[in-house]
Write a protein that holds these residues in place. Sequence first.
Motif, mmCIF file in Angstrom:
data_model
loop_
_atom_site.group_PDB
_atom_site.id
_atom_site.type_symbol
_atom_site.label_atom_id
_atom_site.label_comp_id
_atom_site.label_asym_id
_atom_site.label_seq_id
_atom_site.Cartn_x
_atom_site.Cartn_y
_atom_site.Cartn_z
ATOM 1 N N ASN A 102 0.828 -1.211 0.000
ATOM 2 C CA ASN A 102 0.000 0.000 0.000
ATOM 3 C C ASN A 102 0.858 1.255 0.000
ATOM 4 O OD1 ASN A 102 -1.893 -1.944 2.185
ATOM 5 N ND2 ASN A 102 -2.684 -1.314 0.206
ATOM 6 N N TYR A 103 1.884 1.275 0.846
ATOM 7 C CA TYR A 103 2.774 2.439 0.890
ATOM 8 C C TYR A 103 3.574 2.567 -0.404
ATOM 9 C CZ TYR A 103 1.799 2.693 5.912
ATOM 10 O OH TYR A 103 1.180 2.807 7.129
ATOM 11 N N LEU A 104 4.000 1.435 -0.963
ATOM 12 C CA LEU A 104 4.783 1.473 -2.206
ATOM 13 C C LEU A 104 3.967 2.064 -3.348
ATOM 14 C CD1 LEU A 104 7.376 0.721 -3.749
ATOM 15 C CD2 LEU A 104 6.352 -1.535 -4.171
ATOM 16 N N ASN A 105 2.674 1.753 -3.406
ATOM 17 C CA ASN A 105 1.825 2.301 -4.468
ATOM 18 C C ASN A 105 1.745 3.825 -4.388
ATOM 19 O OD1 ASN A 105 1.194 -0.149 -5.699
ATOM 20 N ND2 ASN A 105 -0.562 -0.507 -4.360
ATOM 21 N N ALA A 110 3.666 9.137 -6.604
ATOM 22 C CA ALA A 110 4.307 10.450 -6.446
ATOM 23 C C ALA A 110 5.505 10.572 -7.391
ATOM 24 C CB ALA A 110 4.734 10.656 -5.006
ATOM 25 N N ALA A 111 6.329 9.519 -7.464
ATOM 26 C CA ALA A 111 7.477 9.547 -8.368
ATOM 27 C C ALA A 111 7.022 9.559 -9.825
ATOM 28 C CB ALA A 111 8.366 8.334 -8.095
ATOM 29 N N HIS A 112 5.964 8.817 -10.113
ATOM 30 C CA HIS A 112 5.412 8.768 -11.469
ATOM 31 C C HIS A 112 4.926 10.151 -11.901
ATOM 32 C CE1 HIS A 112 3.115 7.489 -14.917
ATOM 33 N NE2 HIS A 112 1.953 7.683 -14.328
ATOM 34 N N LEU A 113 4.307 10.879 -10.991
ATOM 35 C CA LEU A 113 3.823 12.229 -11.290
ATOM 36 C C LEU A 113 4.982 13.161 -11.613
ATOM 37 C CD1 LEU A 113 1.235 13.992 -11.338
ATOM 38 C CD2 LEU A 113 1.705 14.539 -8.947
ATOM 39 N N PHE A 186 4.221 -0.742 -9.747
ATOM 40 C CA PHE A 186 5.604 -0.331 -9.524
ATOM 41 C C PHE A 186 6.480 -0.704 -10.719
ATOM 42 C CE2 PHE A 186 9.857 -1.615 -7.969
ATOM 43 C CZ PHE A 186 10.327 -0.373 -7.577
ATOM 44 N N TYR A 187 6.316 -1.915 -11.234
ATOM 45 C CA TYR A 187 7.115 -2.342 -12.392
ATOM 46 C C TYR A 187 6.862 -1.419 -13.591
ATOM 47 C CZ TYR A 187 7.580 -6.734 -9.785
ATOM 48 O OH TYR A 187 7.839 -7.672 -8.818
ATOM 49 N N THR A 188 5.596 -1.081 -13.821
ATOM 50 C CA THR A 188 5.259 -0.209 -14.941
ATOM 51 C C THR A 188 5.927 1.150 -14.797
ATOM 52 O OG1 THR A 188 3.118 -1.316 -15.200
ATOM 53 C CG2 THR A 188 3.363 0.859 -16.212
ATOM 54 N N LEU A 218 1.646 -3.464 -18.164
ATOM 55 C CA LEU A 218 0.252 -3.075 -17.961
ATOM 56 C C LEU A 218 -0.700 -4.204 -18.343
ATOM 57 C CD1 LEU A 218 0.400 0.589 -19.268
ATOM 58 C CD2 LEU A 218 -0.269 -0.102 -16.959
ATOM 59 N N LEU A 219 -0.405 -4.908 -19.421
ATOM 60 C CA LEU A 219 -1.238 -6.051 -19.801
ATOM 61 C C LEU A 219 -1.185 -7.138 -18.732
ATOM 62 C CD1 LEU A 219 -0.391 -6.313 -23.616
ATOM 63 C CD2 LEU A 219 -2.536 -5.528 -22.601
#
Length: 382
Positions: A102-105, A110-113, A186-188, A218-219
């Motif tokens: 949950n925390y990793l998501n 945030a990093a993805h943004l 996370f992998y994506t 994603l798939l």
Amino acid sequence: MPTFEAASPAGESTTEFLLYSEEGGGGFGTSTSTAEEEAFSSPVVYREDISNSQREQLLYDETNGSVNRVRLTSSGEELHSLRRTLRRSFSQRRPSHLNGLNYLNVVTYAAHLFVSYGIGIWGLNHILETRWEIIMKYETLVTPAHWAYYLWAPIVIMEGFFSLAQLLPHYRARSLIQDGTSFYFFYTFVIQTAWTFFFSFQLFILSFISVVGALLSLLSLLASQHKSLLSERRRNLVEYTLFRCPFYLHTGWMALMTLDHMCLLVRRYAPEHVGMQVAADILALAFMFAVAIVPLTLSTPVCWPQQDFIIPLVVIWSYIGIAWHLEEPSETMIDIYGEVIIHAVKYGSYFLAAASSCCLVPCVVVWLAREFCTIRIVELDD
């Protein structure tokens, strides 16, 4: 696993047990003394008896810790009301705890943004070329208009809702999050970050490999979520919107970015072979149509909705963006391809957008009729 003993109905020699199972998000079930180890995935314990033309249900009352027999109405409204009450009360009484996933998501989002907007759109305050500047440097016939790339905004916003909703007590321990989404989000992000950096430094072969890897991730995420839904047997519009729709939208856009990147590679490494570039663009348009049609032919008994309409809508959006961009082609495009080819691709894009819409609309109508204009019959075991 807590066990509550319940009185047996008259005329029976076995003893009923009320069992709580944490599998599939948690739920009650009943068991006899000869099979206490069995756990049930039903969210509410029930047992139906038919005697003297009366239908009764064996339910656990949390307020006083007793097991009561409740007579059902012909419509089953009383049972559904009790089920909803028990779901709410039990989830409040025994909340699950946040874990590392949950925390990793949240950290991943945030990093993805930052990577998507800080590097891809703003170019680290113009230290690097932005994604749009690089795209226009190697413009192709299937490059969408600038406004078409704004689709990335709802993707980021909806994935933000996902990262927050998966922290809520009602969802944080669900199989859809823990086993379905798992580490694929996370992998994506990791692969897509590599794509952003490679693309910013114009390492197009490595960036193409990365965008394909992100699409495959994603798939895999969607397939994993589907598998978790098979075990839960749930259909819920809110959960689909929060936890599945963002990734369908992301997957559709990444599929189109993969095809666009393929055409960019041909333009970059075969600048003198105009015929090869046109062939790559035509193939990309054809593959886009396949991307729109395939989700409409998929039908599964437990996913909501049974057919995916998000990815076809993304394809239609892109077709219109491509045609719109060719309404006023740049001088460079006219010099390379000529007006005849440009007009052919433009009208072809409009035609394929209309064809995709003609395939989508009947599927939507049939789905609406099936979901809202039919009566579901639920058969309870004796």
